[in-house]
Design an enzyme around this catalytic site. Structure first.
Site, PDB file in Angstrom:
ATOM      1  N   ARG A 167       0.827  -1.218   0.000  1.00 16.02           N
ATOM      2  CA  ARG A 167       0.000   0.000   0.000  1.00 16.02           C
ATOM      3  C   ARG A 167       0.860   1.266   0.000  1.00 16.02           C
ATOM      4  NH1 ARG A 167      -2.762  -3.885  -0.463  1.00 16.02           N
ATOM      5  NH2 ARG A 167      -4.638  -4.446   0.708  1.00 16.02           N
ATOM      6  N   SER A 241     -10.780   0.764   3.672  1.00 14.37           N
ATOM      7  CA  SER A 241      -9.996   0.537   4.897  1.00 14.37           C
ATOM      8  C   SER A 241      -9.412   1.865   5.360  1.00 14.37           C
ATOM      9  CB  SER A 241      -8.850  -0.434   4.629  1.00 14.37           C
ATOM     10  OG  SER A 241      -9.353  -1.636   4.118  1.00 14.37           O
ATOM     11  N   GLU A 336      -4.616   4.985   6.310  1.00 16.41           N
ATOM     12  CA  GLU A 336      -4.273   4.659   4.912  1.00 16.41           C
ATOM     13  C   GLU A 336      -4.604   5.789   3.920  1.00 16.41           C
ATOM     14  OE1 GLU A 336      -4.998   0.630   3.044  1.00 16.41           O
ATOM     15  OE2 GLU A 336      -6.262   1.865   1.769  1.00 16.41           O
TER      16      GLU A 336
HETATM   17  P1  FAD Z   1      -8.211   9.768  -4.800  1.00 18.15           P
HETATM   18  O1  FAD Z   1      -8.830   9.528  -3.470  1.00 18.15           O
HETATM   19  O2  FAD Z   1      -8.852  10.775  -5.674  1.00 18.15           O
HETATM   20  O3  FAD Z   1      -6.678  10.155  -4.572  1.00 18.15           O
HETATM   21  C1  FAD Z   1      -5.899   9.419  -3.664  1.00 18.15           C
HETATM   22  C2  FAD Z   1      -4.493  10.018  -3.620  1.00 18.15           C
HETATM   23  O4  FAD Z   1      -3.861   9.839  -4.878  1.00 18.15           O
HETATM   24  C3  FAD Z   1      -4.492  11.542  -3.374  1.00 18.15           C
HETATM   25  O5  FAD Z   1      -3.359  11.862  -2.612  1.00 18.15           O
HETATM   26  C4  FAD Z   1      -4.372  12.131  -4.770  1.00 18.15           C
HETATM   27  O6  FAD Z   1      -3.727  13.381  -4.780  1.00 18.15           O
HETATM   28  C5  FAD Z   1      -3.514  11.086  -5.466  1.00 18.15           C
HETATM   29  N1  FAD Z   1      -3.825  10.988  -6.906  1.00 18.15           N
HETATM   30  C6  FAD Z   1      -5.002  10.571  -7.451  1.00 18.15           C
HETATM   31  N2  FAD Z   1      -4.905  10.572  -8.787  1.00 18.15           N
HETATM   32  C7  FAD Z   1      -3.664  11.014  -9.092  1.00 18.15           C
HETATM   33  C8  FAD Z   1      -2.960  11.252 -10.301  1.00 18.15           C
HETATM   34  N3  FAD Z   1      -3.516  11.041 -11.490  1.00 18.15           N
HETATM   35  N4  FAD Z   1      -1.674  11.724 -10.213  1.00 18.15           N
HETATM   36  C9  FAD Z   1      -1.102  11.950  -9.028  1.00 18.15           C
HETATM   37  N5  FAD Z   1      -1.717  11.747  -7.846  1.00 18.15           N
HETATM   38  C10 FAD Z   1      -2.966  11.284  -7.876  1.00 18.15           C
HETATM   39  N6  FAD Z   1      -7.616   0.303  -1.999  1.00 18.15           N
HETATM   40  C11 FAD Z   1      -6.881  -0.832  -2.180  1.00 18.15           C
HETATM   41  O7  FAD Z   1      -5.653  -0.754  -2.362  1.00 18.15           O
HETATM   42  N7  FAD Z   1      -7.482  -2.054  -2.160  1.00 18.15           N
HETATM   43  C12 FAD Z   1      -8.808  -2.218  -1.973  1.00 18.15           C
HETATM   44  O8  FAD Z   1      -9.299  -3.335  -1.972  1.00 18.15           O
HETATM   45  C13 FAD Z   1      -9.605  -1.045  -1.771  1.00 18.15           C
HETATM   46  N8  FAD Z   1     -10.938  -1.144  -1.536  1.00 18.15           N
HETATM   47  C14 FAD Z   1     -11.681  -0.022  -1.315  1.00 18.15           C
HETATM   48  C15 FAD Z   1     -13.043  -0.158  -1.073  1.00 18.15           C
HETATM   49  C16 FAD Z   1     -13.825   0.967  -0.864  1.00 18.15           C
HETATM   50  C17 FAD Z   1     -15.297   0.792  -0.585  1.00 18.15           C
HETATM   51  C18 FAD Z   1     -13.247   2.252  -0.926  1.00 18.15           C
HETATM   52  C19 FAD Z   1     -14.094   3.481  -0.745  1.00 18.15           C
HETATM   53  C20 FAD Z   1     -11.874   2.405  -1.154  1.00 18.15           C
HETATM   54  C21 FAD Z   1     -11.079   1.265  -1.348  1.00 18.15           C
HETATM   55  N9  FAD Z   1      -9.697   1.362  -1.581  1.00 18.15           N
HETATM   56  C22 FAD Z   1      -8.943   0.222  -1.793  1.00 18.15           C
HETATM   57  C23 FAD Z   1      -9.029   2.676  -1.635  1.00 18.15           C
HETATM   58  C24 FAD Z   1      -9.151   3.383  -3.027  1.00 18.15           C
HETATM   59  O9  FAD Z   1     -10.164   2.807  -3.790  1.00 18.15           O
HETATM   60  C25 FAD Z   1      -7.843   3.309  -3.819  1.00 18.15           C
HETATM   61  O10 FAD Z   1      -6.776   3.858  -3.078  1.00 18.15           O
HETATM   62  C26 FAD Z   1      -7.937   4.045  -5.161  1.00 18.15           C
HETATM   63  O11 FAD Z   1      -6.785   3.800  -5.930  1.00 18.15           O
HETATM   64  C27 FAD Z   1      -8.145   5.547  -4.995  1.00 18.15           C
HETATM   65  O12 FAD Z   1      -8.483   6.094  -6.261  1.00 18.15           O
HETATM   66  P2  FAD Z   1      -9.106   7.553  -6.387  1.00 18.15           P
HETATM   67  O13 FAD Z   1      -9.080   7.923  -7.825  1.00 18.15           O
HETATM   68  O14 FAD Z   1     -10.406   7.616  -5.721  1.00 18.15           O
HETATM   69  O15 FAD Z   1      -8.005   8.386  -5.583  1.00 18.15           O
HETATM   70  P1  NAP Z   2     -10.101 -10.814   4.537  1.00 14.93           P
HETATM   71  O1  NAP Z   2      -9.993 -11.648   3.318  1.00 14.93           O
HETATM   72  O2  NAP Z   2     -11.203 -11.060   5.515  1.00 14.93           O
HETATM   73  O3  NAP Z   2      -8.723 -10.874   5.321  1.00 14.93           O
HETATM   74  C1  NAP Z   2      -8.565 -10.139   6.540  1.00 14.93           C
HETATM   75  C2  NAP Z   2      -7.192  -9.573   6.593  1.00 14.93           C
HETATM   76  O4  NAP Z   2      -6.257 -10.634   6.597  1.00 14.93           O
HETATM   77  C3  NAP Z   2      -6.918  -8.724   5.384  1.00 14.93           C
HETATM   78  O5  NAP Z   2      -6.674  -7.476   5.877  1.00 14.93           O
HETATM   79  C4  NAP Z   2      -5.717  -9.363   4.695  1.00 14.93           C
HETATM   80  O6  NAP Z   2      -4.632  -8.467   4.533  1.00 14.93           O
HETATM   81  C5  NAP Z   2      -5.250 -10.440   5.633  1.00 14.93           C
HETATM   82  N1  NAP Z   2      -5.060 -11.714   4.908  1.00 14.93           N
HETATM   83  C6  NAP Z   2      -6.000 -12.639   4.631  1.00 14.93           C
HETATM   84  N2  NAP Z   2      -5.448 -13.701   4.026  1.00 14.93           N
HETATM   85  C7  NAP Z   2      -4.136 -13.431   3.903  1.00 14.93           C
HETATM   86  C8  NAP Z   2      -3.040 -14.153   3.371  1.00 14.93           C
HETATM   87  N3  NAP Z   2      -3.187 -15.373   2.835  1.00 14.93           N
HETATM   88  N4  NAP Z   2      -1.824 -13.577   3.400  1.00 14.93           N
HETATM   89  C9  NAP Z   2      -1.655 -12.362   3.938  1.00 14.93           C
HETATM   90  N5  NAP Z   2      -2.665 -11.630   4.467  1.00 14.93           N
HETATM   91  C10 NAP Z   2      -3.879 -12.164   4.469  1.00 14.93           C
HETATM   92  O7  NAP Z   2     -10.103  -9.245   4.139  1.00 14.93           O
HETATM   93  P2  NAP Z   2     -11.293  -8.304   3.685  1.00 14.93           P
HETATM   94  O8  NAP Z   2     -11.419  -7.233   4.668  1.00 14.93           O
HETATM   95  O9  NAP Z   2     -12.476  -9.073   3.262  1.00 14.93           O
HETATM   96  O10 NAP Z   2     -10.649  -7.663   2.366  1.00 14.93           O
HETATM   97  C11 NAP Z   2     -10.362  -8.478   1.257  1.00 14.93           C
HETATM   98  C12 NAP Z   2      -9.214  -7.878   0.473  1.00 14.93           C
HETATM   99  O11 NAP Z   2      -9.613  -6.614  -0.070  1.00 14.93           O
HETATM  100  C13 NAP Z   2      -7.968  -7.608   1.303  1.00 14.93           C
HETATM  101  O12 NAP Z   2      -6.838  -7.875   0.533  1.00 14.93           O
HETATM  102  C14 NAP Z   2      -8.062  -6.129   1.620  1.00 14.93           C
HETATM  103  O13 NAP Z   2      -6.805  -5.507   1.791  1.00 14.93           O
HETATM  104  C15 NAP Z   2      -8.760  -5.583   0.395  1.00 14.93           C
HETATM  105  N6  NAP Z   2      -9.536  -4.379   0.744  1.00 14.93           N
HETATM  106  C16 NAP Z   2      -8.846  -3.200   0.853  1.00 14.93           C
HETATM  107  C17 NAP Z   2      -9.527  -2.029   1.171  1.00 14.93           C
HETATM  108  C18 NAP Z   2      -8.785  -0.706   1.219  1.00 14.93           C
HETATM  109  O14 NAP Z   2      -9.424   0.311   1.269  1.00 14.93           O
HETATM  110  N7  NAP Z   2      -7.470  -0.702   1.203  1.00 14.93           N
HETATM  111  C19 NAP Z   2     -10.888  -2.060   1.405  1.00 14.93           C
HETATM  112  C20 NAP Z   2     -11.546  -3.283   1.329  1.00 14.93           C
HETATM  113  C21 NAP Z   2     -10.856  -4.451   0.986  1.00 14.93           C
HETATM  114  P3  NAP Z   2      -4.477  -7.401   3.319  1.00 14.93           P
HETATM  115  O15 NAP Z   2      -5.473  -6.344   3.626  1.00 14.93           O
HETATM  116  O16 NAP Z   2      -3.082  -6.926   3.494  1.00 14.93           O
HETATM  117  O17 NAP Z   2      -4.707  -8.085   2.031  1.00 14.93           O
END
Ligand code: FAD
Ligand code: NAP
Length: 341
Positions: A167, A241, A336
């Site tokens: 991340r 998250s 995050e």
């Molecule tokens: P924004 O919120 O608009 O921007 C985020 C940051 O990136 C800001 O600092 C912005 O300045 C910068 N930025 C955006 N676009 C650019 C660009 N073109 N150039 C330079 N900087 C830029 N993330 C995960 O990694 N895994 C997940 O599973 C995941 N699940 C999510 C589920 C939900 C319900 C939600 C709401 C979010 C989730 N996220 C997850 C977080 C998010 O979706 C990601 O981080 C996504 O990439 C953000 O995209 P955005 O365009 O909305 O970014």
């Molecule tokens: P999940 O599958 O219930 O797992 C719970 C947590 O355990 C997750 O945070 C995941 O870490 C970790 N995990 C599970 N299995 C793993 C493995 N084999 N090795 C290492 N780590 C493991 O998680 P969930 O909440 O339903 O989410 C599913 C996936 O979507 C996850 O990868 C999560 O990161 C991603 N997600 C991200 C966001 C966001 O905003 N960043 C939001 C929703 C979902 P990791 O999170 O590091 O994968």
């Protein structure tokens, strides 16, 4: 160049998925690199800083924004190379990530299925090396193009320059606020293969007695699980998250497991990764509401803002939660999303 539609005193409520009603001094939606250059020049002439936004799904506005907000809407999907094994795609930074995943699967190009239903733009994906279900952007990433804000100059970053980590990337660190990503180039495979390392996915197919699911089936199951667990931001405002899963030392983990034998943890490079959602739930914060802000009742890692409160309330809530988790587990949860103060 298409019209440069600059607006002033704009509410950002519909520009961030937490629906925080902050006000931006100025805002422009850009559809091309030319318009971006124009925005950079305007900001310079008016001594304003630039704040880049995609779909605002990983952003928290703690206050009003005294800057020019540049919303990236640069579109375009191009096949730039194709062999029997793979295809290389150059994608405009303003394209929607999930639509790209759908489109790639329709064309039988594989590698993105575990990353289905992640909100946001393609251009934001490298910022935190988006990841889910054991797959991260870096596994398909080739390079990106961006414009350096200070010099208005185009640059290309390969994978090494991006310094991807869990991340994380160079764009969250040394190059924070320094570049605007305009396109991302990815290489996808034509031969179907899946990553089923995550228990939730594996179990789903085991229960169905499906040993080798098709990538399209993995895509459907990821969507299904996510829809059942995660609040849809268009219904309940949230930024996914709110905290990263902390990585702690082996020693720290050994101390914790004595007191909490059922703690959820995974060995990773650099230590032991804890499930932050589990820590929050055990600290008694799952579903807890303060001033209209809460963690989601099904997923404690997601902070929800159903009353469209300001960022101050959200961050006060997050800070109290961090303190409660720290007091019990001596683990500092790191926020995050990007917070703008
Ligand atoms: P924004 O919120 O608009 O921007 C985020 C940051 O990136 C800001 O600092 C912005 O300045 C910068 N930025 C955006 N676009 C650019 C660009 N073109 N150039 C330079 N900087 C830029 N993330 C995960 O990694 N895994 C997940 O599973 C995941 N699940 C999510 C589920 C939900 C319900 C939600 C709401 C979010 C989730 N996220 C997850 C977080 C998010 O979706 C990601 O981080 C996504 O990439 C953000 O995209 P955005 O365009 O909305 O970014
Ligand atoms: P999940 O599958 O219930 O797992 C719970 C947590 O355990 C997750 O945070 C995941 O870490 C970790 N995990 C599970 N299995 C793993 C493995 N084999 N090795 C290492 N780590 C493991 O998680 P969930 O909440 O339903 O989410 C599913 C996936 O979507 C996850 O990868 C999560 O990161 C991603 N997600 C991200 C966001 C966001 O905003 N960043 C939001 C929703 C979902 P990791 O999170 O590091 O994968």
């Amino acid at each position: 160049m298409a019209e440069f539609n600059l607006q002033h005193n704009v509410s950002l409520e519909t520009y961030n998925t937490l629906s925080v009603p902050a006000i931006a001094k100025s805002l422009v939606e850009i559809e091309s690199v030319d318009q971006l250059q124009h925005a950079i020049a305007y900001a310079k002439e008016n001594s304003m800083s630039l704040l880049v936004l995609g779909e605002g799904s990983n952003t928290v506005f703690n206050d009003d924004v005294d800057a020019l907000v540049v919303v990236n809407r640069i579109k375009g999907k191009q096949v730039i190379e194709e062999t029997e094994q793979d295809v290389t795609l150059k994608i405009g930074a303003g394209e929607n990530w999930h639509k790209l995943v759908e489109w790639s699967l329709k064309n039988r190009w594989y590698g993105l299925q575990n990353l289905a239903l992640i909100p946001g733009t393609v251009g934001a994906a490298p910022i935190q090396n988006i990841g889910a279900y054991g797959v991260e952007l870096e596994s398909v990433f080739i390079e990106l193009e961006c414009v350096e804000i200070e010099f208005a100059k185009t640059r290309v970053f390969d994978k090494e320059l991006c310094q991807f980590a869990y991340r994380d990337s160079v764009f969250k660190n040394q190059l924070r606020d320094k570049v605007v990503i305009t396109s991302v180039t990815l290489k996808l495979q034509k031969q179907a293969s899946n990553n089923l390392s995550y228990p939730a996915l594996r179990q789903y197919f085991e229960n169905l007695n499906v040993e080798h699911p098709l990538p399209g089936q993995v895509f459907n199951v990821v969507c299904k699980i996510r829809n059942s667990k995660l609040p849809n931001p268009t219904e309940i405002p949230n930024a996914g998250s709110f905290f990263k899963n902390p990585i702690i030392s082996e020693q720290h983990y050994q101390n914790l497991i004595k007191q909490h034998p059922d703690i959820v943890a995974f060995p990773v490079d650099g230590g032991i990764k804890l499930a932050a959602g589990w820590l929050i739930e055990r600290a008694g914060w799952k579903g807890k509401a303060i001033n209209g802000v809460a963690t989601h009742h099904q997923q404690a890692l997601v902070i929800v803002n159903p009353k469209n409160q300001t960022g101050k309330y959200i961050l006060e809530y997050a800070n109290s939660l961090q303190l409660a988790v720290y007091e019990i587990f001596s683990v500092k949860l790191e926020i995050e999303p990007r917070v703008y103060s």
